[in-house]
Design an enzyme around this catalytic site. Structure first.
Site, PDB file in Angstrom:
ATOM      1  N   HIS A  63      -8.654 -34.771  15.595  1.00  0.00           N
ATOM      2  CA  HIS A  63      -8.404 -35.872  14.649  1.00  0.00           C
ATOM      3  C   HIS A  63      -8.270 -35.383  13.219  1.00  0.00           C
ATOM      4  O   HIS A  63      -9.001 -34.497  12.782  1.00  0.00           O
ATOM      5  CB  HIS A  63      -9.438 -36.989  14.790  1.00  0.00           C
ATOM      6  CG  HIS A  63     -10.855 -36.669  14.414  1.00  0.00           C
ATOM      7  ND1 HIS A  63     -11.337 -36.879  13.142  1.00  0.00           N
ATOM      8  CD2 HIS A  63     -11.895 -36.216  15.139  1.00  0.00           C
ATOM      9  CE1 HIS A  63     -12.631 -36.570  13.121  1.00  0.00           C
ATOM     10  NE2 HIS A  63     -12.999 -36.152  14.310  1.00  0.00           N
ATOM     11  N   ASP A 162     -15.295 -31.622  10.415  1.00  0.00           N
ATOM     12  CA  ASP A 162     -15.093 -32.694  11.401  1.00  0.00           C
ATOM     13  C   ASP A 162     -13.900 -33.516  10.928  1.00  0.00           C
ATOM     14  O   ASP A 162     -14.065 -34.350  10.045  1.00  0.00           O
ATOM     15  CB  ASP A 162     -16.373 -33.529  11.491  1.00  0.00           C
ATOM     16  CG  ASP A 162     -16.238 -34.722  12.407  1.00  0.00           C
ATOM     17  OD1 ASP A 162     -15.262 -34.800  13.143  1.00  0.00           O
ATOM     18  OD2 ASP A 162     -17.133 -35.588  12.366  1.00  0.00           O
ATOM     19  N   GLU A 192     -10.125 -41.588  14.242  1.00  0.00           N
ATOM     20  CA  GLU A 192     -11.170 -41.234  15.222  1.00  0.00           C
ATOM     21  C   GLU A 192     -12.524 -41.738  14.774  1.00  0.00           C
ATOM     22  O   GLU A 192     -13.321 -42.219  15.580  1.00  0.00           O
ATOM     23  CB  GLU A 192     -11.207 -39.710  15.417  1.00  0.00           C
ATOM     24  CG  GLU A 192     -12.083 -39.250  16.580  1.00  0.00           C
ATOM     25  CD  GLU A 192     -13.546 -38.977  16.220  1.00  0.00           C
ATOM     26  OE1 GLU A 192     -14.328 -38.708  17.138  1.00  0.00           O
ATOM     27  OE2 GLU A 192     -13.923 -39.045  15.028  1.00  0.00           O
ATOM     28  N   ASP A 215     -13.125 -30.876  18.899  1.00  0.00           N
ATOM     29  CA  ASP A 215     -13.880 -31.540  17.835  1.00  0.00           C
ATOM     30  C   ASP A 215     -15.192 -30.797  17.627  1.00  0.00           C
ATOM     31  O   ASP A 215     -15.540 -29.915  18.403  1.00  0.00           O
ATOM     32  CB  ASP A 215     -14.125 -33.012  18.218  1.00  0.00           C
ATOM     33  CG  ASP A 215     -14.295 -33.922  17.003  1.00  0.00           C
ATOM     34  OD1 ASP A 215     -14.662 -33.428  15.911  1.00  0.00           O
ATOM     35  OD2 ASP A 215     -14.075 -35.134  17.148  1.00  0.00           O
TER      36      ASP A 215
END
Ligand code: CO
Ligand code: ZN
Length: 329
Positions: A63, A162, A192, A215
């Protein structure tokens, strides 16, 4: 790879406001894919074709959005009140800075009556964007956290590891993947952090036989940390379970086999809370075999998300090996 990572983590892109980070990723993937499209939600779908008519379709997803804040109210002195975009920890926010789409940097302050030793609530915080004149920020404007990449040996520290580290890994896999017997869709998903929304619709379009998210995950290697068998530097983590999914056994086995074939260390991940694009991809259409390759990360959802470069490079090796090999299911 460090300079790609730096550009990715330092770019603005809270959930729903991904146009700047999308431009950066589009430039980075350049001509690495046979076909690139952007769907209605804003996710990038970059395809590499095998040339075989009956090739399996494999979807990878990282993401591109990041957690952030959204302005809910502006007082007469110009101070902003805000709500969270994704999971913010209010105790990590005071004194930190946020970055708006137009480049405005705001400072997060706390109401004076809040006892300094007690963690504030989100509604007791405000953003100061004062510049002596009208700042032009509106209700509904979004900001991401603001902090540059720090390189400490093999440890990389930044906001938005992240999941910009997952985006960097996908780009590196695209660079390193020479021949591939499958049709691979590299998806850079949106939204996300507010419910795995971009991966869900992209997976419907791709209709994959196999789907893997890339991720970050938490670690258990800090003082009085959770009893979690994941540590920085011990290899990428193959997800078994998280807060929203059980990874498909076929995909776990495939990733373990690829790790062994690539000769890299790996860890097995059981995460108690939180999830990834894999949970959404697994439940699209009639169900998809899905799993997640996780990058161990300390201090997730703060300005100092910390990963180990060896885990990142080993994740690239694992994925290249997996994509180059025949897949049976
Ligand atoms: Co997150
Ligand atoms: Zn994430």
């Amino acid at each position: 790879m460090i300079e790609t990572i730096r550009k990715l983590v330092e770019t603005y892109g809270p959930s729903g406001s991904e146009s700047q980070i999308r431009d950066v990723i589009m430039e980075a993937i350049g001509s690495l894919a046979d076909e690139v499209s952007i769907d209605a939600m804003g996710s990038i779908i970059a395809r590499k074709r095998s040339g075989e008519p009956d090739a399996a379709r494999i979807m990878l997803s990282a993401h591109m959005d990041e957690i952030g804040v959204m302005v809910t109210h502006i007082d007469e002195d110009g101070f902003l009140r805000f709500t969270g975009i994704g999971g913010l920890y209010p105790n990590t926010l005071p004194g930190n800075r946020v970055l708006f789409a137009d480049g405005t940097i705001g400072t997060i302050g706390v109401e004076a009556e809040v006892t300094p030793t007690i963690a504030p609530k989100l509604e007791q915080l405000f953003i100061d964007v004062s510049n002596g004149k009208d700042h032009g920020i509106k209700v509904g404007d979004a900001a991401g956290l603001c902090r540059g990449l720090e390189v400490r040996g093999d440890r990389l520290i930044a906001k938005s590891m992240d999941d910009r580290i997952g985006c960097a890994i996908q780009i590196e896999v695209m660079r390193n993947l020479k021949k591939c017997p499958h049709d691979v869709a590299f998806v850079f998903s949106v939204q996300e952090e507010i419910g795995l929304r971009g991966a869900q619709t992209a997976a419907y379009a791709v209709d994959p036989h196999l789907a893997i998210a890339i991720d970050v995950t938490h670690t258990g290697d800090t003082p009085k940390g959770h009893k979690m068998a994941v540590a920085l530097g011990k290899g990428p983590a193959i997800k078994i379970k998280d807060g929203r999914m059980l990874a498909s056994p076929d995909v776990i086995a495939l990733m373990e086999k690829a790790a062994q074939a690539a000769g890299i260390p790996y860890q097995r991940e059981v995460l108690i809370q939180g999830s990834t694009d894999a949970a959404a991809m697994q439940l699209v259409r009639a169900g998809v075999r899905a799993g997640c390759l996780s990058i161990p990360c300390r201090y997730v959802h703060t300005t100092s998300e910390t990963v180990d470069l060896n885990d990142v490079q080993n994740a690239v090796k694992l994925l290249v090996k997996l994509l180059e090999s025949p897949v049976e299911f």
